[in-house]
Design a protein around this motif. Structure first.
Motif, PDB file in Angstrom:
ATOM      1  N   LEU A   1     -22.855  -3.069  43.735  1.00  0.00           N
ATOM      2  CA  LEU A   1     -23.953  -2.360  43.080  1.00  0.00           C
ATOM      3  C   LEU A   1     -24.327  -1.100  43.845  1.00  0.00           C
ATOM      4  CD1 LEU A   1     -26.189  -5.383  42.001  1.00  0.00           C
ATOM      5  CD2 LEU A   1     -24.666  -4.004  40.586  1.00  0.00           C
ATOM      6  N   ILE A  53     -34.164  -2.553  30.673  1.00  0.00           N
ATOM      7  CA  ILE A  53     -33.779  -3.364  29.526  1.00  0.00           C
ATOM      8  C   ILE A  53     -34.453  -4.718  29.688  1.00  0.00           C
ATOM      9  CG2 ILE A  53     -31.845  -4.368  28.272  1.00  0.00           C
ATOM     10  CD1 ILE A  53     -30.130  -2.110  29.468  1.00  0.00           C
ATOM     11  N   ARG A  62     -34.936  -8.470  29.475  1.00  0.00           N
ATOM     12  CA  ARG A  62     -34.083  -9.631  29.232  1.00  0.00           C
ATOM     13  C   ARG A  62     -34.805 -10.928  29.532  1.00  0.00           C
ATOM     14  NH1 ARG A  62     -29.093  -8.275  28.086  1.00  0.00           N
ATOM     15  NH2 ARG A  62     -28.361  -6.215  28.621  1.00  0.00           N
ATOM     16  N   ASP A  98     -36.045  -6.033  21.065  1.00  0.00           N
ATOM     17  CA  ASP A  98     -34.838  -5.373  21.563  1.00  0.00           C
ATOM     18  C   ASP A  98     -35.099  -3.955  22.051  1.00  0.00           C
ATOM     19  OD1 ASP A  98     -32.957  -7.258  21.599  1.00  0.00           O
ATOM     20  OD2 ASP A  98     -31.838  -6.569  19.862  1.00  0.00           O
ATOM     21  N   ALA A  99     -36.369  -3.601  22.305  1.00  0.00           N
ATOM     22  CA  ALA A  99     -36.673  -2.265  22.817  1.00  0.00           C
ATOM     23  C   ALA A  99     -36.811  -2.336  24.333  1.00  0.00           C
ATOM     24  CB  ALA A  99     -37.976  -1.767  22.200  1.00  0.00           C
ATOM     25  N   PRO A 100     -36.615  -1.220  25.045  1.00  0.00           N
ATOM     26  CA  PRO A 100     -36.810  -1.248  26.507  1.00  0.00           C
ATOM     27  C   PRO A 100     -38.280  -1.532  26.831  1.00  0.00           C
ATOM     28  CG  PRO A 100     -35.736   0.799  25.799  1.00  0.00           C
ATOM     29  CD  PRO A 100     -36.207   0.101  24.563  1.00  0.00           C
ATOM     30  N   ARG A 139     -33.754 -14.560  28.003  1.00  0.00           N
ATOM     31  CA  ARG A 139     -33.801 -14.350  26.565  1.00  0.00           C
ATOM     32  C   ARG A 139     -33.168 -15.524  25.817  1.00  0.00           C
ATOM     33  NH1 ARG A 139     -32.375  -9.206  23.104  1.00  0.00           N
ATOM     34  NH2 ARG A 139     -33.107  -8.080  24.892  1.00  0.00           N
ATOM     35  N   SER A 146     -26.866 -12.253  30.609  1.00  0.00           N
ATOM     36  CA  SER A 146     -26.630 -10.809  30.522  1.00  0.00           C
ATOM     37  C   SER A 146     -25.940 -10.429  29.211  1.00  0.00           C
ATOM     38  CB  SER A 146     -25.792 -10.349  31.716  1.00  0.00           C
ATOM     39  OG  SER A 146     -24.518 -10.927  31.645  1.00  0.00           O
ATOM     40  N   ALA A 179     -27.255 -10.492  26.180  1.00  0.00           N
ATOM     41  CA  ALA A 179     -28.131 -10.010  25.118  1.00  0.00           C
ATOM     42  C   ALA A 179     -27.742  -8.584  24.740  1.00  0.00           C
ATOM     43  CB  ALA A 179     -29.572 -10.067  25.587  1.00  0.00           C
ATOM     44  N   PRO A 180     -27.917  -8.227  23.474  1.00  0.00           N
ATOM     45  CA  PRO A 180     -27.531  -6.879  23.055  1.00  0.00           C
ATOM     46  C   PRO A 180     -28.378  -5.826  23.773  1.00  0.00           C
ATOM     47  CG  PRO A 180     -28.801  -7.982  21.345  1.00  0.00           C
ATOM     48  CD  PRO A 180     -28.513  -9.006  22.398  1.00  0.00           C
ATOM     49  N   VAL A 181     -27.801  -4.676  23.967  1.00  0.00           N
ATOM     50  CA  VAL A 181     -28.533  -3.598  24.631  1.00  0.00           C
ATOM     51  C   VAL A 181     -29.257  -2.787  23.581  1.00  0.00           C
ATOM     52  CG1 VAL A 181     -28.278  -1.510  25.980  1.00  0.00           C
ATOM     53  CG2 VAL A 181     -26.851  -3.483  26.456  1.00  0.00           C
ATOM     54  N   PRO A 182     -30.562  -2.556  23.800  1.00  0.00           N
ATOM     55  CA  PRO A 182     -31.316  -1.789  22.814  1.00  0.00           C
ATOM     56  C   PRO A 182     -30.722  -0.393  22.640  1.00  0.00           C
ATOM     57  CG  PRO A 182     -32.645  -2.277  24.779  1.00  0.00           C
ATOM     58  CD  PRO A 182     -31.375  -3.017  24.910  1.00  0.00           C
ATOM     59  N   ALA A 197     -32.206   2.315  24.802  1.00  0.00           N
ATOM     60  CA  ALA A 197     -32.211   2.219  26.262  1.00  0.00           C
ATOM     61  C   ALA A 197     -31.694   3.508  26.880  1.00  0.00           C
ATOM     62  CB  ALA A 197     -31.345   1.044  26.712  1.00  0.00           C
ATOM     63  N   GLN A 232     -20.864  -2.590  27.031  1.00  0.00           N
ATOM     64  CA  GLN A 232     -21.775  -3.032  25.974  1.00  0.00           C
ATOM     65  C   GLN A 232     -21.445  -2.392  24.630  1.00  0.00           C
ATOM     66  OE1 GLN A 232     -23.890  -5.446  26.224  1.00  0.00           O
ATOM     67  NE2 GLN A 232     -24.115  -5.712  28.435  1.00  0.00           N
ATOM     68  N   THR A 268     -23.530  -2.249  31.298  1.00  0.00           N
ATOM     69  CA  THR A 268     -24.656  -2.698  32.118  1.00  0.00           C
ATOM     70  C   THR A 268     -24.153  -3.118  33.490  1.00  0.00           C
ATOM     71  OG1 THR A 268     -24.443  -4.813  30.979  1.00  0.00           O
ATOM     72  CG2 THR A 268     -26.305  -3.432  30.367  1.00  0.00           C
ATOM     73  N   GLN A 269     -25.011  -2.905  34.480  1.00  0.00           N
ATOM     74  CA  GLN A 269     -24.701  -3.282  35.854  1.00  0.00           C
ATOM     75  C   GLN A 269     -25.776  -4.225  36.370  1.00  0.00           C
ATOM     76  OE1 GLN A 269     -22.660   0.973  37.053  1.00  0.00           O
ATOM     77  NE2 GLN A 269     -24.514   0.351  38.091  1.00  0.00           N
ATOM     78  N   GLY A 282     -27.999  -6.817  34.552  1.00  0.00           N
ATOM     79  CA  GLY A 282     -27.977  -6.445  33.151  1.00  0.00           C
ATOM     80  C   GLY A 282     -29.181  -5.629  32.744  1.00  0.00           C
ATOM     81  N   GLU A 306     -29.761  -2.498  34.030  1.00  0.00           N
ATOM     82  CA  GLU A 306     -29.466  -1.077  34.158  1.00  0.00           C
ATOM     83  C   GLU A 306     -28.346  -0.709  33.224  1.00  0.00           C
ATOM     84  OE1 GLU A 306     -28.507   0.410  37.979  1.00  0.00           O
ATOM     85  OE2 GLU A 306     -30.218  -0.597  38.896  1.00  0.00           O
ATOM     86  N   LEU A 307     -28.582   0.312  32.413  1.00  0.00           N
ATOM     87  CA  LEU A 307     -27.543   0.777  31.504  1.00  0.00           C
ATOM     88  C   LEU A 307     -26.955   2.055  32.088  1.00  0.00           C
ATOM     89  CD1 LEU A 307     -26.392   0.040  28.675  1.00  0.00           C
ATOM     90  CD2 LEU A 307     -27.887   1.799  27.763  1.00  0.00           C
TER      91      LEU A 307
END
Lengths: 586, 586
Positions: free
Chosen positions: A179, A483, A485, A522-524, A542, B7, B9-12, B15, B110, B122-123, B126, B128-129
């Motif tokens: 990371l 994001i 979760r 699903d929003a940030p 989630r 991790s 879950a769909p990414v908004p 984001a 994603q 995502t890193q 999950g 951080e996009l």
């Protein structure tokens, strides 16, 4: 993950204990004497092993060993496993192979009925209770970790007690490096590259030494990480490291580590830990993502319960905390004829020094086990003249510092640096049980001299569906634009919901929920949530949240109401939250 | 554990993607061409590696590799890891060491914005996009497991796809042996000693072969287990094993395994699995605690999404299911100039046989990666004359059967037994990337010839606080007198609560709860609960339940009401359930 182990729940007093398998029952019927050993560490294994050797082909004595692990670990090499110098499977020894003639039972002791002379233990998923009757009982249960006096440490620290700890640390460190290599925020990168160890005893000193060696060996694989960005900190409560060794060697160890760039903070204790930092008694705050806690030993709860019956005398602690059985030099619990204690859970007088007790090391545990075995057999055979007193005074002490360096005190001779390291390797290799392990570790060590370390991150992300996290005042629990979760439920403490400019939106406390919006929409994240007091939060992923809300009507009602109240525009009349989130299977 | 990965879950869509670290950004600014490779298996790693070798010191092309693991696995040796013949860390290779000049990013793809030419990934946890822009994109994402057509398989089967699968299987098998050694009920013991593998391809055949060898090697450590009690079953959907090899060798493999006592059920498919058993299309029910499923390959969802845009042509499946990119012999996606596909997610025409596609093996993946790298560079440099067609036709196929036996088809020569096994070892050793691994595996193999297998059970019990279990009609979910440690919520299906004599007490369905009483009162289970239809239940451990009910008022209300109604004598007026259970910290 700080929720208790699922198999830790108390066993109902009315539970029905099951018998053993027919073959075992047949052997038990033949035996006149039943010796049960509790604990599969050095002390327990060597007691059972020596006893079965003394018994030879006798079938009148049945020996049974109960342990929660089917292997035992050569603990002095754990820091090397964590640092990747030795393969995890090469420092463990299967208990069954060490005690081939003993009945081994992979189980968790739940309680001892001293009046009936029966040990109750659970097997499998903790759903089966078994009753193990005994005539002689040997306590060899060691110590457990207990961080309860330091908020957040249970939740956020890594321990260094068994193989899974070492394996976890190894993977966690590689995760931090991965990371950090792609992190844009300087503060987060610095925290990812800061490694804090609490405790300046053997375990803490060896861990920071090995960690330092490993980090400097592997950093070349990470293009965007430079050596000067790595920070290693050792926190110790006294003013000299390695209190178990002569002070001169403690000082030497400190100098060697400092020369290698390790920061050493003396006369400081850990006060608390959170997801972000370690808090010290000096007021210092160390921002880190890796905190290894080697302090906080406590008695095994089973020993505590047995001592509480009043049947046993509590021994001196010798710096090991309370909760050890007082024994005589025959390893017999004081005032008892059929109970014995060996290893870290025993307060055995130091031969020749009746005011001291033996140190909690493998050297002593192994030899205590052997003497206990002889004395148990003498008791069974009613031959008191065969009893033997424990007379071992120790061979010396060694601590590895990584980077081919160590400090050693052997028979009064003090060594440091490479010579001590060479002695350390040779001696540990000769002590490692089992020829196969010795060979494998030799190979590991030889390869490690010539080849790069293995930097694979072998464990998947650890994100249990349900866990507890701890935060100290001022720490950010949810950051805007992240994001979302996870959902948070406050267990204790207070948090403040804030606009990014600092405006206070709300204060929430015990039992209240936050973080639900980003999950449902699903929003940030749209706001900051900051700890106002020290706070424990229950964190639900989630997936876990969706599964629970989707199935449990009262939760659906509750969250539908909450969402309607907090975000009326998002939840039209007659819409249920379940309709917005679907179920876990969607 | 069948809840989705946290991790996953769909990414908004809204984001905000973060930039990379300054050092990486500086390198990116220098580069005119950005090649992004998705996937860290053989195909992806060899594409990136060869490309960076061709580039030498050129800085105008930036190569970036995205993968969810920082290592890649030499899959043909996974069954040996599971069987303990080879150490887990010895079959993996760190991606960073394979591609030292490539920017590696440990992340999860994603979505791909094809119009903007950006990959979003995502890193970390999950949260951080990151946005990774590209000029050329290489799909090397392989396949994933998908068991959704077989109820209960996702929940209860072990896979054999990556290192953690092998490690899990190894620990699970030792767990079964430990439990079987002290089990009194004959039916449960038989189930613990039954091992079922679905799939007669390479992976399934090698797994059952290695498993059989291991079980017979280690059983001497378990006093109460006899060889005749071990049952190994291989289930295969066709009538000959190893459909990828000549039929004669498939038959030979079958005979060798059968001689060793492995039961082979042909022309049968897995219909469902539960906590207790595997159900076959033939109507057979195999009672087992160990089910390994090597069938059920599905396209990676990212490939599916990309194909769904219509920008790509879906290729032939070649028995690999749908969802592969059609490419030409240059490895270029049909109709595209900047998109490439290699390995298992690509439908590459077989050289010389335009109606077939290349098999999904490492031999082909490695060579496809090399050709793709050359052609990508030719495209970047606008030198179409340097393009090269993929022309590899395969070296042959090998399958190990354990016990120093194998079948092999090399350049048309068919071998079986020890000779094939010897060839198998030699060839795999020469293919294993990295000198250090080769050395370590050689050592492992050599030691394995002379020393006993390592029987340590290294993983703690797997009991996530929240999970899904599947049961088929008639199966017992809760048995009377068991120690109650879990609460169940029905996700779908119906269960019957019965007295031990069979009297029906109640029928429960979706959203209803059972098992709550034993949790609240610490008493053993008082009734049987049996599946009436196929049923999925959400299982919550005692600790998880206590934490949730203790914190969430609506759940407390609900369970208090439920308990008052079901067991009025246990809950006096004005007593809350929380008062009976305390909180998770108690």
């Amino acid at each position: 993950m700080s929720l208790p182990d699922p198999s830790d729940a108390p066993v109902p007093a009315t539970a029905i204990a099951r018998p053993g398998p027919p073959a075992l029952m047949a052997r038990l019927r033949k035996a006149k004497h039943r010796v049960v050993v509790l604990g599969g560490g050095f002390a327990g294994v060597y007691t059972a092993r020596h006893l079965s050797e003394l018994l030879g082909s006798r079938t009148d004595v049945h020996v049974e060993l109960l342990s929660e692990e089917n292997y035992f670990v050569f603990q002095p090499l754990l820091p090397e496993v964590a640092a990747g110098g030795v393969s995890p499977t090469h420092v463990v020894n299967p208990v069954r192979e060490m005690v081939p003639r003993v009945q081994f039972r992979w189980s968790k002791v739940q309680r001892i009925d001293i009046a009936a002379k029966v040990v109750y233990a659970t097997q499998g998923e903790g759903k089966e209770l078994v009753a193990v009757p005994y005539d002689h009982l040997v306590f060899a249960l060691g110590k457990v970790s207990n961080f309860s006096s330091m908020p957040g440490v249970q939740e956020h620290a890594l321990a260094m007690k068994d193989l899974s700890d070492a394996f976890k640390l190894r993977n966690h460190v590689y995760r931090c490096l991965e990371l950090a290599d792609v992190e844009d925020a300087p503060a987060e990168k610095a925290a990812l590259l800061t490694f804090v160890v609490a405790g300046g005893g053997f375990s803490g000193v060896e861990t920071i030494g090995e960690l330092s060696e490993m980090l400097h060996k592997v950093k070349k694989n990470f293009k965007n990480i430079e050596a000067r960005e790595l920070r290693l900190v050792l926190v110790h409560s006294r003013d000299t490291l390695l209190p178990e060794m002569p002070a001169a060697l403690g000082k030497a160890a400190m100098e060697i580590l400092q020369q290698r760039g390790v920061e050493i903070i003396v006369n400081a204790r850990t006060k608390a830990a959170s997801r972000y930092a370690v808090y010290l008694s000096t007021g210092a705050r160390l921002e880190t993502r890796t905190f290894i806690c080697t302090v906080g030993n406590a008695p095994n709860p089973i020993c505590k319960d047995a001592l509480a019956t009043g049947a046993f005398v509590e021994g001196k602690s010798g710096g090991r905390g309370i909760g050890v059985f007082q024994t005589d030099l025959h390893l017999q619990c004081t005032g008892q004829t059929h109970y014995w204690a060996v290893g870290d859970c025993a307060g055995v007088p130091m031969p020749g020094k009746p005011d001291e007790i033996c140190p909690a090391t493998a050297q002593f545990a192994i030899r205590q086990g052997k003497v206990a075995a002889e004395n148990i057999l003498a008791a069974i055979d009613n031959r008191p003249e065969r009893r033997r007193e424990f007379s071992f005074k120790g061979l010396g002490t060694l601590a590895s510092l990584g980077n081919r360096s160590a400090v050693a005190d052997m028979m009064g001779v003090q060594l440091k640096g490479f010579v001590a390291w060479f002695a350390w390797r040779t001696i540990y290799l000769s002590k490692l049980p089992g020829m196969i392990r010795r060979l494998r570790v030799t190979v590991d060590w030889t390869l490690d001299l010539f080849f790069p370390r293995d930097i694979t991150q072998l464990q998947p992300d650890e994100s249990p569906q349900l866990r507890v996290e701890h935060y100290e005042p001022g720490e950010v629990i949810i950051a805007r634009d992240e994001i979302g979760r996870e959902l948070f439920v406050i267990q204790q403490g207070e948090v403040e919901v804030k606009e990014p400019d600092g405006t206070l939106v709300a204060t929430l406390k015990d039992g209240e929920v936050f973080g639900e919006k980003a999950l449902l929409t699903d929003a940030p994240r749209t706001a900051h949530v900051v700890a106002k007091t020290p706070v424990d939060v229950l964190v639900m992923t989630r997936a876990g949240f969706k599964a629970l809300v989707g199935q449990l009507q009262p939760l659906d009602d509750y969250f539908t109401g909450l969402m309607k109240q907090r975000y009326p525009q998002l939840v039209p009349d007659d819409t249920r939250v379940t309709a917005l989130v679907g179920t876990a299977k969607s």
